[in-house]
Design a protein around this motif. Structure first.
Motif, PDB file in Angstrom:
ATOM      1  N   ARG A 131      41.048 -18.203 -11.491  1.00 62.45           N
ATOM      2  CA  ARG A 131      40.128 -18.421 -10.380  1.00 62.45           C
ATOM      3  C   ARG A 131      38.768 -18.861 -10.898  1.00 62.45           C
ATOM      4  N   MET A 132      38.047 -19.589 -10.036  1.00 62.71           N
ATOM      5  CA  MET A 132      36.775 -20.182 -10.411  1.00 62.71           C
ATOM      6  C   MET A 132      35.732 -19.882  -9.334  1.00 62.71           C
ATOM      7  N   VAL A 133      34.523 -19.573  -9.768  1.00 59.84           N
ATOM      8  CA  VAL A 133      33.418 -19.354  -8.839  1.00 59.84           C
ATOM      9  C   VAL A 133      32.987 -20.688  -8.243  1.00 59.84           C
ATOM     10  N   VAL A 134      32.768 -20.694  -6.933  1.00 57.44           N
ATOM     11  CA  VAL A 134      32.215 -21.857  -6.240  1.00 57.44           C
ATOM     12  C   VAL A 134      30.906 -21.434  -5.590  1.00 57.44           C
ATOM     13  N   ARG A 135      29.850 -22.185  -5.852  1.00 54.76           N
ATOM     14  CA  ARG A 135      28.537 -21.911  -5.261  1.00 54.76           C
ATOM     15  C   ARG A 135      28.281 -22.970  -4.186  1.00 54.76           C
ATOM     16  N   PRO A 136      28.361 -22.597  -2.899  1.00 59.42           N
ATOM     17  CA  PRO A 136      28.253 -23.593  -1.828  1.00 59.42           C
ATOM     18  C   PRO A 136      26.842 -24.098  -1.562  1.00 59.42           C
ATOM     19  N   GLY A 137      25.825 -23.345  -1.983  1.00 55.69           N
ATOM     20  CA  GLY A 137      24.463 -23.740  -1.629  1.00 55.69           C
ATOM     21  C   GLY A 137      24.323 -23.818  -0.119  1.00 55.69           C
ATOM     22  N   GLN A 138      23.675 -24.859   0.371  1.00 57.93           N
ATOM     23  CA  GLN A 138      23.529 -25.060   1.817  1.00 57.93           C
ATOM     24  C   GLN A 138      24.483 -26.123   2.348  1.00 57.93           C
ATOM     25  N   HIS A 139      25.506 -26.462   1.573  1.00 57.94           N
ATOM     26  CA  HIS A 139      26.449 -27.495   1.986  1.00 57.94           C
ATOM     27  C   HIS A 139      27.479 -26.927   2.964  1.00 57.94           C
ATOM     28  N   GLN A 140      28.002 -27.795   3.814  1.00 58.30           N
ATOM     29  CA  GLN A 140      28.972 -27.380   4.813  1.00 58.30           C
ATOM     30  C   GLN A 140      30.396 -27.551   4.294  1.00 58.30           C
ATOM     31  N   VAL A 141      31.319 -26.867   4.947  1.00 57.83           N
ATOM     32  CA  VAL A 141      32.738 -26.951   4.616  1.00 57.83           C
ATOM     33  C   VAL A 141      33.441 -27.797   5.673  1.00 57.83           C
ATOM     34  N   THR A 142      34.056 -28.876   5.244  1.00 59.04           N
ATOM     35  CA  THR A 142      34.782 -29.758   6.158  1.00 59.04           C
ATOM     36  C   THR A 142      36.019 -29.041   6.700  1.00 59.04           C
ATOM     37  N   GLY A 143      36.198 -29.121   8.011  1.00 60.54           N
ATOM     38  CA  GLY A 143      37.390 -28.536   8.633  1.00 60.54           C
ATOM     39  C   GLY A 143      37.341 -27.037   8.812  1.00 60.54           C
ATOM     40  N   ALA A 144      36.159 -26.421   8.633  1.00 61.98           N
ATOM     41  CA  ALA A 144      36.051 -24.971   8.828  1.00 61.98           C
ATOM     42  C   ALA A 144      36.463 -24.603  10.251  1.00 61.98           C
ATOM     43  N   GLU A 145      37.066 -23.443  10.395  1.00 55.44           N
ATOM     44  CA  GLU A 145      37.574 -22.998  11.696  1.00 55.44           C
ATOM     45  C   GLU A 145      36.418 -22.673  12.637  1.00 55.44           C
ATOM     46  N   LYS A 146      36.451 -23.243  13.827  1.00 57.95           N
ATOM     47  CA  LYS A 146      35.432 -22.930  14.833  1.00 57.95           C
ATOM     48  C   LYS A 146      35.901 -21.721  15.633  1.00 57.95           C
ATOM     49  N   VAL A 147      35.199 -20.613  15.485  1.00 51.46           N
ATOM     50  CA  VAL A 147      35.640 -19.363  16.106  1.00 51.46           C
ATOM     51  C   VAL A 147      34.820 -18.997  17.333  1.00 51.46           C
ATOM     52  N   LEU A 148      33.743 -19.741  17.582  1.00 50.38           N
ATOM     53  CA  LEU A 148      32.906 -19.434  18.744  1.00 50.38           C
ATOM     54  C   LEU A 148      32.295 -20.729  19.273  1.00 50.38           C
ATOM     55  N   ASP A 149      32.413 -20.934  20.574  1.00 47.94           N
ATOM     56  CA  ASP A 149      31.803 -22.073  21.251  1.00 47.94           C
ATOM     57  C   ASP A 149      31.596 -21.651  22.702  1.00 47.94           C
ATOM     58  N   ARG A 150      30.437 -21.045  22.978  1.00 51.49           N
ATOM     59  CA  ARG A 150      30.229 -20.428  24.289  1.00 51.49           C
ATOM     60  C   ARG A 150      28.805 -20.662  24.781  1.00 51.49           C
ATOM     61  N   PHE A 151      28.708 -20.916  26.079  1.00 51.96           N
ATOM     62  CA  PHE A 151      27.394 -21.062  26.707  1.00 51.96           C
ATOM     63  C   PHE A 151      27.087 -19.810  27.512  1.00 51.96           C
ATOM     64  N   ASP A 152      25.927 -19.224  27.236  1.00 49.97           N
ATOM     65  CA  ASP A 152      25.476 -18.033  27.949  1.00 49.97           C
ATOM     66  C   ASP A 152      24.238 -18.361  28.772  1.00 49.97           C
ATOM     67  N   PRO A 153      24.316 -18.243  30.109  1.00 52.22           N
ATOM     68  CA  PRO A 153      23.123 -18.483  30.932  1.00 52.22           C
ATOM     69  C   PRO A 153      22.012 -17.503  30.574  1.00 52.22           C
ATOM     70  N   HIS A 154      20.778 -17.974  30.646  1.00 56.42           N
ATOM     71  CA  HIS A 154      19.628 -17.118  30.338  1.00 56.42           C
ATOM     72  C   HIS A 154      19.254 -16.334  31.590  1.00 56.42           C
ATOM     73  N   THR A 155      19.145 -15.033  31.444  1.00 53.80           N
ATOM     74  CA  THR A 155      18.857 -14.173  32.594  1.00 53.80           C
ATOM     75  C   THR A 155      17.443 -13.618  32.569  1.00 53.80           C
ATOM     76  N   GLY A 156      16.596 -14.133  31.681  1.00 53.74           N
ATOM     77  CA  GLY A 156      15.218 -13.642  31.614  1.00 53.74           C
ATOM     78  C   GLY A 156      15.133 -12.394  30.767  1.00 53.74           C
ATOM     79  N   GLY A 157      14.112 -11.622  30.983  1.00 54.90           N
ATOM     80  CA  GLY A 157      13.985 -10.353  30.269  1.00 54.90           C
ATOM     81  C   GLY A 157      13.167 -10.441  29.008  1.00 54.90           C
ATOM     82  N   GLY A 158      12.087 -11.209  29.028  1.00 49.94           N
ATOM     83  CA  GLY A 158      11.202 -11.231  27.862  1.00 49.94           C
ATOM     84  C   GLY A 158      11.369 -12.461  27.011  1.00 49.94           C
TER      85      GLY A 158
END
Length: 258
Positions: A131-158
């Motif tokens: 096995r080999m260490v991989v240092r990703p830095g700030q780079h993105q991973v192509t094809g990463a699984e999208k586990v969240l895609d949600r719109f939440d209405p803003h209800t106020g409160g500060g």
């Protein structure tokens, strides 16, 4: 007509640029050697013996499965799932007032990214030989699984918003409609491809982005899938460049001589 022709030539130039970029990326992937971890470590050991630590730099590809680094799996910040790498983006959707060219006051909906983060914690890529260490830095991973895609209405409160462990300062927060939450991750055990530079600047061998620039790719897709995608871009942008260039020349000719 002339301006439309010039615009078409600009589109042709842009398409040509993207076609060339995709071609270069595919060429680098095809020409870069894929090594087992054992062979890469042997090359490193020989370099250390010949020139000492900190002298090794070798561009190559690794293929294997990802494993968490020494301290164990990470926890994604929004979906709170175990992973070796994660990224999120939170976008504020809001309404604002503006004046059009006639001075009339109107309303429009706009978007503003208020939080964006990619984990930089190192992880392992393991194959049958090690096995080999991989240092990703700030780079993105192509094809990463999208586990969240949600719109939440803003209800106020500060003026502070808490989304899981993420806390955001909304400033005035005026006109906020809601927030789009998106998150991507790579789970432990996922198949993984990395193209970069193996080096030991601190005496410890790891794969990372090339120190002097160049292609660095991390992906849960295979090299074959990535190459197919880049070659499709070459074809698509190449056709677009040709069509736009032809249209531009014809329109310019009509505008000048028509």
């Amino acid at each position: 007509m002339i301006w439309i022709g010039l615009g078409a030539l600009v589109v042709a130039a842009v398409c040509g640029y993207f076609a060339r970029a995709a071609h270069r990326k595919a060429a680098v992937m095809e020409s870069t050697e894929t090594l087992p971890v054992k062979d890469l470590r042997a090359l490193h050991a020989a370099a250390v013996q010949a020139a000492g630590e900190g002298s090794f730099r070798y561009r190559c590809e690794l293929v294997g499965q990802v494993q968490p680094h020494v301290k164990g799996a990470l926890r994604s910040e929004l979906a709170e799932q175990d992973c070796v790498w994660h990224r999120h983006r939170i976008t504020r959707r809001y309404e604002e007032t503006y004046r059009d060219s006639d001075g009339n006051q109107k309303r429009r909906t706009s978007n503003e990214v208020v939080s964006e983060f990619s984990s930089s914690t190192a992880f392992f890529v393991a194959d049958a030989s090690g096995r080999m260490v991989v240092r990703p830095g700030q780079h993105q991973v192509t094809g990463a699984e999208k586990v969240l895609d949600r719109f939440d209405p803003h209800t106020g409160g500060g003026n502070r918003l808490h989304l899981g462990p993420v806390s955001l300062d909304l400033g005035g927060g005026s006109g906020t409609i809601g927030f789009q939450r998106e998150e991507w991750l790579v789970r432990p055990g996922s198949s993984f491809y990395v193209l970069g530079e193996a080096a030991d600047p601190d005496g410890k061998l790891a794969m990372a982005a090339p120190a002097e620039g160049g292609l660095f790719t991390m992906s849960v897709k295979s090299e074959e899938e990535l190459l197919r995608g880049e070659n499709n871009k070459v074809l698509g942008f190449g056709i677009g460049a040709g069509v736009a260039a032809l249209a531009g020349v014809v329109l310019l000719a009509l505008g000048v001589f028509g």
